[in-house]
Design a protein around this motif. Structure first.
Motif, PDB file in Angstrom:
ATOM      1  N   VAL A 159       0.723  -1.104  -0.043  1.00 23.63           N
ATOM      2  CA  VAL A 159      -0.057  -0.047   0.125  1.00 23.63           C
ATOM      3  C   VAL A 159       0.855   1.246   0.095  1.00 23.63           C
ATOM      4  O   VAL A 159       0.547   2.245  -0.611  1.00 23.63           O
ATOM      5  N   TRP A 160       1.864   1.205   0.745  1.00 22.61           N
ATOM      6  CA  TRP A 160       2.810   2.443   0.741  1.00 22.61           C
ATOM      7  C   TRP A 160       3.386   2.618  -0.490  1.00 22.61           C
ATOM      8  O   TRP A 160       3.348   3.768  -0.995  1.00 22.61           O
ATOM      9  N   ASN A 161       3.721   1.574  -1.245  1.00 28.30           N
ATOM     10  CA  ASN A 161       4.341   1.963  -2.876  1.00 28.30           C
ATOM     11  C   ASN A 161       3.057   2.266  -3.472  1.00 28.30           C
ATOM     12  O   ASN A 161       3.497   3.194  -4.509  1.00 28.30           O
ATOM     13  N   ALA A 162       2.110   1.942  -3.353  1.00 24.63           N
ATOM     14  CA  ALA A 162       0.954   2.317  -4.201  1.00 24.63           C
ATOM     15  C   ALA A 162       0.518   3.760  -4.095  1.00 24.63           C
ATOM     16  O   ALA A 162       0.083   4.345  -4.994  1.00 24.63           O
ATOM     17  N   LEU A 163       0.744   4.306  -2.882  1.00 23.48           N
ATOM     18  CA  LEU A 163       0.205   5.654  -2.457  1.00 23.48           C
ATOM     19  C   LEU A 163       1.334   6.689  -3.124  1.00 23.48           C
ATOM     20  O   LEU A 163       1.142   7.344  -3.607  1.00 23.48           O
ATOM     21  N   LEU A 164       2.665   6.142  -3.257  1.00 23.37           N
ATOM     22  CA  LEU A 164       3.643   7.038  -3.671  1.00 23.37           C
ATOM     23  C   LEU A 164       3.487   7.049  -5.227  1.00 23.37           C
ATOM     24  O   LEU A 164       3.392   8.027  -5.913  1.00 23.37           O
ATOM     25  N   LYS A 165       3.143   5.841  -5.858  1.00 23.27           N
ATOM     26  CA  LYS A 165       2.647   5.728  -7.405  1.00 23.27           C
ATOM     27  C   LYS A 165       1.461   6.416  -7.522  1.00 23.27           C
ATOM     28  O   LYS A 165       1.721   7.223  -8.678  1.00 23.27           O
ATOM     29  N   ALA A 166       0.664   6.640  -6.540  1.00 20.69           N
ATOM     30  CA  ALA A 166      -0.702   7.432  -7.138  1.00 20.69           C
ATOM     31  C   ALA A 166      -0.391   8.595  -7.158  1.00 20.69           C
ATOM     32  O   ALA A 166      -1.137   9.452  -7.914  1.00 20.69           O
ATOM     33  N   ASN A 167       0.613   9.159  -6.528  1.00 21.50           N
ATOM     34  CA  ASN A 167       0.759  10.512  -6.277  1.00 21.50           C
ATOM     35  C   ASN A 167       2.212  11.108  -6.971  1.00 21.50           C
ATOM     36  O   ASN A 167       2.732  12.131  -7.048  1.00 21.50           O
ATOM     37  N   GLY A 168       2.915  10.252  -8.020  1.00 21.21           N
ATOM     38  CA  GLY A 168       4.110  10.485  -8.732  1.00 21.21           C
ATOM     39  C   GLY A 168       5.295  10.673  -7.836  1.00 21.21           C
ATOM     40  O   GLY A 168       6.169  11.726  -8.233  1.00 21.21           O
ATOM     41  N   ILE A 169       5.247  10.269  -6.451  1.00 23.17           N
ATOM     42  CA  ILE A 169       6.294  10.604  -5.694  1.00 23.17           C
ATOM     43  C   ILE A 169       7.478   9.456  -5.515  1.00 23.17           C
ATOM     44  O   ILE A 169       7.421   8.509  -5.652  1.00 23.17           O
ATOM     45  N   ASP A 170       8.713  10.096  -5.930  1.00 19.99           N
ATOM     46  CA  ASP A 170      10.117   9.244  -6.006  1.00 19.99           C
ATOM     47  C   ASP A 170      10.417   8.694  -4.587  1.00 19.99           C
ATOM     48  O   ASP A 170      10.282   9.466  -3.550  1.00 19.99           O
ATOM     49  N   ALA A 171      10.213   7.482  -4.151  1.00 23.62           N
ATOM     50  CA  ALA A 171      10.423   6.768  -3.137  1.00 23.62           C
ATOM     51  C   ALA A 171      11.872   7.157  -2.433  1.00 23.62           C
ATOM     52  O   ALA A 171      11.942   7.146  -1.255  1.00 23.62           O
ATOM     53  N   ALA A 172      12.759   7.600  -3.169  1.00 21.29           N
ATOM     54  CA  ALA A 172      14.006   7.944  -2.622  1.00 21.29           C
ATOM     55  C   ALA A 172      13.912   9.436  -2.097  1.00 21.29           C
ATOM     56  O   ALA A 172      14.882   9.983  -1.219  1.00 21.29           O
ATOM     57  N   LYS A 173      12.671  10.114  -2.194  1.00 18.76           N
ATOM     58  CA  LYS A 173      12.638  11.544  -1.832  1.00 18.76           C
ATOM     59  C   LYS A 173      11.838  11.490  -0.343  1.00 18.76           C
ATOM     60  O   LYS A 173      11.478  12.613   0.298  1.00 18.76           O
ATOM     61  N   VAL A 174      11.346  10.267   0.119  1.00 13.69           N
ATOM     62  CA  VAL A 174      10.708  10.045   1.272  1.00 13.69           C
ATOM     63  C   VAL A 174      11.608   9.202   2.339  1.00 13.69           C
ATOM     64  O   VAL A 174      12.179   8.006   1.739  1.00 13.69           O
ATOM     65  N   THR A 175      11.918   9.398   3.405  1.00 12.84           N
ATOM     66  CA  THR A 175      12.751   8.605   4.305  1.00 12.84           C
ATOM     67  C   THR A 175      11.820   7.495   4.918  1.00 12.84           C
ATOM     68  O   THR A 175      10.960   8.060   5.707  1.00 12.84           O
ATOM     69  N   ARG A 176      11.595   6.407   4.561  1.00  7.32           N
ATOM     70  CA  ARG A 176      10.755   5.421   5.057  1.00  7.32           C
ATOM     71  C   ARG A 176      11.552   4.778   6.193  1.00  7.32           C
ATOM     72  O   ARG A 176      12.827   4.342   6.227  1.00  7.32           O
ATOM     73  N   VAL A 177      10.917   4.866   7.432  1.00  3.84           N
ATOM     74  CA  VAL A 177      11.577   4.422   8.712  1.00  3.84           C
ATOM     75  C   VAL A 177      11.082   3.138   9.055  1.00  3.84           C
ATOM     76  O   VAL A 177       9.779   2.971   9.326  1.00  3.84           O
ATOM     77  N   PRO A 178      11.806   2.116   9.701  1.00  2.00           N
ATOM     78  CA  PRO A 178      11.044   0.936  10.438  1.00  2.00           C
ATOM     79  C   PRO A 178      10.372   1.376  11.324  1.00  2.00           C
ATOM     80  O   PRO A 178      10.792   2.138  12.179  1.00  2.00           O
ATOM     81  N   PHE A 179       9.101   0.612  11.382  1.00  2.00           N
ATOM     82  CA  PHE A 179       8.064   0.985  12.240  1.00  2.00           C
ATOM     83  C   PHE A 179       7.337  -0.270  12.940  1.00  2.00           C
ATOM     84  O   PHE A 179       7.077  -1.325  12.300  1.00  2.00           O
TER      85      PHE A 179
END
Length: 350
Positions: A159-179
């Protein structure tokens, strides 16, 4: 409340739900709709998507107020889901459950693998998933994710990747933190936001003295429904009247739940989920939050659980962004609800 977040992640990770296939179907707890006078539909088992909390208030009202019995059922047994129990899809396929509450992201993979299942209604018109932040540093739109540190569990990668894809956001521009579902990572400043349930995360933060903000994924280019009524195709084909009776009782129960969040919480905390150590005040606030996901302009106009053609197509598009390419007619059948409301328009919200 780690269990709620885990529940959310399991829901949106389709294969995780399917992987639970051979385990037990879950505890039954309060069986409901008891009494031997019932009608011709006998006893059925409804599997919930998670443990018994206020999320299933409509089911509790349908049971407590006798709507299931009035509809002709001697008993509707509410089976807890989540944890190590069988997924709704596996439970339906093996006959352990007659109907279940699930989500498109879990049902779609099963259908694509050949399971003869259909979604016949959606309690939540908007999925409760949200990016939760604090109002002093709010994430109010998808673009605000850029440059931020967001807590995301590994099991929610789809779902996280789908959210980024839906908004055209490069995953490298968001710091994903283990949670691991610890909101203190947000309040201590380790995170700018985290992915969780809007019905629980903001409520918990407020109760601890914080001022939360949130961005629903459904409002950020990824509209999906949740708590979907899922059945076998043969149930639609061969037990249509029984399915109509069941959904009619559910509609009545949810109409009551919407009107009385406090009673919803009381039923969850002191009756159906009394072994879950639920807090009545917290459950009341969660009930109020979830009502906003259940009651929309469309569900007011067309009836609870219904989905407009536009909403169906939006869900199909969201699923495709998650790598699940499926046609609407393969996954959804809203004809039963349409027939119910055509026959009795008074069932609609007044």
């Amino acid at each position: 409340m780690a269990t709620l977040d885990r529940r959310a992640f399991l829901r949106t990770t389709g294969m995780a739900g399917l992987a639970l296939g051979l385990a037990a179907c879950g505890d039954s707890g309060t069986t409901g709709s008891g009494g031997g006078d019932g009608g011709g539909f006998g006893s059925i088992k409804l599997q919930l998507s998670w443990k018994k909390n206020v999320e299933f208030a409509g089911e509790y009202f349908a049971d407590t107020n006798g709507y299931f019995k009035q509809a002709g059922f001697t008993q509707v047994e509410l089976l807890s889901g989540g944890g190590s129990g069988t997924s709704v899809e596996s439970g339906l396929a093996t006959g352990r459950c007659w109907a279940g509450l699930s989500a498109p992201t879990i049902t779609a993979p099963a259908v694509l693998q050949g399971a003869p299942l259909k979604i016949v209604g959606a309690t939540f018109q908007k999925n409760p998933f949200a990016v939760i932040s604090l109002s002093k540093n709010p994430i109010e739109k998808a673009e605000d994710l850029v440059g931020k540190r967001i807590g995301v569990q590994d099991s929610n990668e789809l779902v996280w990747n789908a959210l980024l894809k839906a908004n055209g956001i490069d995953a490298a521009k968001v710091t994903r933190v283990p949670f691991q579902s610890d909101p203190s990572m947000l309040t201590s400043g380790q995170l700018d936001g985290y992915v969780g349930f809007v019905t629980s995360g903001p409520v918990n933060l407020r109760m601890k003295g914080h001022d939360p903000a949130y961005l629903l994924l459904a409002d950020a280019g990824l509209p999906l429904v949740a708590e979907t009524f899922t059945v076998m195709q043969e149930t639609i084909d061969n037990e249509r009247d029984k399915l109509k009776a069941f959904l009619t009782a559910e509609i009545k129960g949810w109409k009551d739940a919407i009107k009385d969040p406090a009673k919803s919480a009381e039923l969850a905390a002191t009756v159906y989920g009394k072994d879950q150590n639920l807090d009545v005040k917290e459950q009341t606030e969660e009930a109020k939050m979830q009502n906003e996901l259940v009651v929309t302009d469309d569900s007011k106009a067309n009836g609870l659980f219904t989905m407009t053609p536009e909403l169906i197509e939006q869900n199909i598009s969201s699923l495709s962004k998650a790598g699940l390419n499926i046609k609407a007619e393969q996954l959804f059948d809203l004809s039963i609800l349409n027939e119910i409301y055509q026959a009795d328009p008074s069932l609609k919200l007044s």
